[in-house]
Motif scaffolding. Structure first.
Motif, PDB file in Angstrom:
ATOM      1  N   UNK A   1     -10.019  44.269  -3.241  1.00 39.32           N
ATOM      2  CA  UNK A   1      -9.697  43.858  -1.871  1.00 39.32           C
ATOM      3  C   UNK A   1     -10.924  43.959  -0.966  1.00 39.32           C
ATOM      4  N   UNK A   2     -11.679  45.043  -1.101  1.00 36.83           N
ATOM      5  CA  UNK A   2     -12.873  45.225  -0.266  1.00 36.83           C
ATOM      6  C   UNK A   2     -13.918  44.160  -0.572  1.00 36.83           C
ATOM      7  N   UNK A   3     -14.131  43.891  -1.860  1.00 35.03           N
ATOM      8  CA  UNK A   3     -15.098  42.865  -2.255  1.00 35.03           C
ATOM      9  C   UNK A   3     -14.695  41.499  -1.718  1.00 35.03           C
ATOM     10  N   UNK A   4     -13.425  41.155  -1.863  1.00 38.58           N
ATOM     11  CA  UNK A   4     -12.962  39.837  -1.435  1.00 38.58           C
ATOM     12  C   UNK A   4     -12.946  39.703   0.081  1.00 38.58           C
ATOM     13  N   UNK A   5     -12.644  40.793   0.775  1.00 36.04           N
ATOM     14  CA  UNK A   5     -12.712  40.756   2.240  1.00 36.04           C
ATOM     15  C   UNK A   5     -14.138  40.484   2.696  1.00 36.04           C
ATOM     16  N   UNK A   6     -15.110  41.111   2.031  1.00 35.88           N
ATOM     17  CA  UNK A   6     -16.509  40.879   2.376  1.00 35.88           C
ATOM     18  C   UNK A   6     -16.895  39.419   2.131  1.00 35.88           C
ATOM     19  N   UNK A   7     -16.431  38.841   1.015  1.00 39.62           N
ATOM     20  CA  UNK A   7     -16.731  37.440   0.715  1.00 39.62           C
ATOM     21  C   UNK A   7     -16.073  36.507   1.729  1.00 39.62           C
ATOM     22  N   UNK A   8     -14.839  36.814   2.112  1.00 38.07           N
ATOM     23  CA  UNK A   8     -14.140  35.996   3.103  1.00 38.07           C
ATOM     24  C   UNK A   8     -14.868  36.020   4.441  1.00 38.07           C
ATOM     25  N   UNK A   9     -15.236  37.214   4.909  1.00 40.42           N
ATOM     26  CA  UNK A   9     -15.930  37.325   6.197  1.00 40.42           C
ATOM     27  C   UNK A   9     -17.290  36.632   6.143  1.00 40.42           C
ATOM     28  N   UNK A  10     -17.985  36.775   5.017  1.00 41.22           N
ATOM     29  CA  UNK A  10     -19.282  36.112   4.873  1.00 41.22           C
ATOM     30  C   UNK A  10     -19.121  34.599   4.934  1.00 41.22           C
ATOM     31  N   UNK A  11     -18.065  34.072   4.296  1.00 47.98           N
ATOM     32  CA  UNK A  11     -17.820  32.636   4.320  1.00 47.98           C
ATOM     33  C   UNK A  11     -17.573  32.147   5.741  1.00 47.98           C
ATOM     34  N   UNK A  12     -16.765  32.881   6.495  1.00 43.39           N
ATOM     35  CA  UNK A  12     -16.473  32.489   7.877  1.00 43.39           C
ATOM     36  C   UNK A  12     -17.715  32.555   8.753  1.00 43.39           C
TER      37      UNK A  12
END
Length: 252
Positions: A104-115
């Protein structure tokens, strides 16, 4: 960045009640459909992820190449993001051993980076600005990260946190109601609220899907994954027919 000579016509739907109902059905289908391939058919997480990744890439390519908004193509692409998100999250959480919290932490970081990258490159992450191939590419990458994050969050809440499927449904359903209340009764950014709701519909769909097909002794209904997926496909089609599907108005 090269200039795109095509008309800037939005190919994503307007955000309405119908949009959210179809989205929840699609995310639930992503869970049952992903589990049907990886578990019921025994292909495993990695092979299933590879298959769904090809479907996802093909659907996104067709969506970006389309000249106008096509509701069935759009929602097919959303379902593709949910299925690949399901098996990818399960592979990361279970096969790679990083666990639900780590995933979850890894994917949240990827999501925020994408935005953040999307905003810095194009100046807007609003849905009504998705009217060029560049914006569409960012849009679908962001959605794929959000769907994968939602799967991990749903599993984390239902399993690791010990809330079970019904408890997790209440948590995520309550959070979505809070976002809806903020939309109607506050002046918070509509774009931020949209993406927050978009992320939250995925774990809600994930735990609903698990509730439908997991064994009774694990808190589920033990329904057939393939059968449940068929019902959800039919439900999505009914929603698409009932609720008007129109492209989002552009913000420029």
């Amino acid at each position: 960045m090269p200039h795109d000579s095509r008309p800037a016509t939005s190919k994503v739907p307007a955000v309405t009640l119908g949009f959210w109902l179809i989205k929840i059905a699609a995310t639930t289908l992503g869970e049952t459909g992903g589990d049907a391939l990886s578990m019921s058919l025994g292909l495993g997480y990695l092979v299933s992820t590879a298959i769904f990744a090809v479907v996802f890439a093909t659907a996104v390519g067709a969506q970006i190449g389309a000249r106008r908004f096509r509701p069935l193509l759009y929602w097919l692409t959303v379902v593709a993001t949910t299925t690949v998100g399901t098996t990818l999250a399960d592979f990361a959480d279970r096969s790679l051993g990083i666990g639900y919290a780590g995933g979850s932490i890894l994917l949240l970081a990827l999501l925020l980076a994408s935005l953040v990258i999307w905003y810095r490159v194009l100046g807007s992450i609003a849905v009504d600005s998705v009217a060029t191939p560049h914006a569409e590419a960012f849009y679908w990458i962001t959605i794929m990260f959000s769907q994968t994050l939602g799967t991990a969050l749903g599993d984390w809440t239902a399993d690791s946190a010990g809330l079970g499927y019904t408890g997790a449904m209440m948590i995520f359903g309550g959070l979505l109601l809070a976002v809806a209340a903020a939309y109607f009764w506050t002046r918070l950014s509509r774009t931020a609220l949209f993406w927050l709701a978009f992320v939250l519909t995925r774990p809600l769909g994930a735990v609903v899907g698990d509730f439908l097909d997991k064994p009774i002794d694990h808190g589920g209904l033990a329904l057939s994954r393939i059968g449940a997926s068929g019902v959800l496909v039919a439900l999505m089609l009914v929603f698409i027919l009932i609720f008007p599907q129109r492209p989002a108005d552009k913000a420029y």
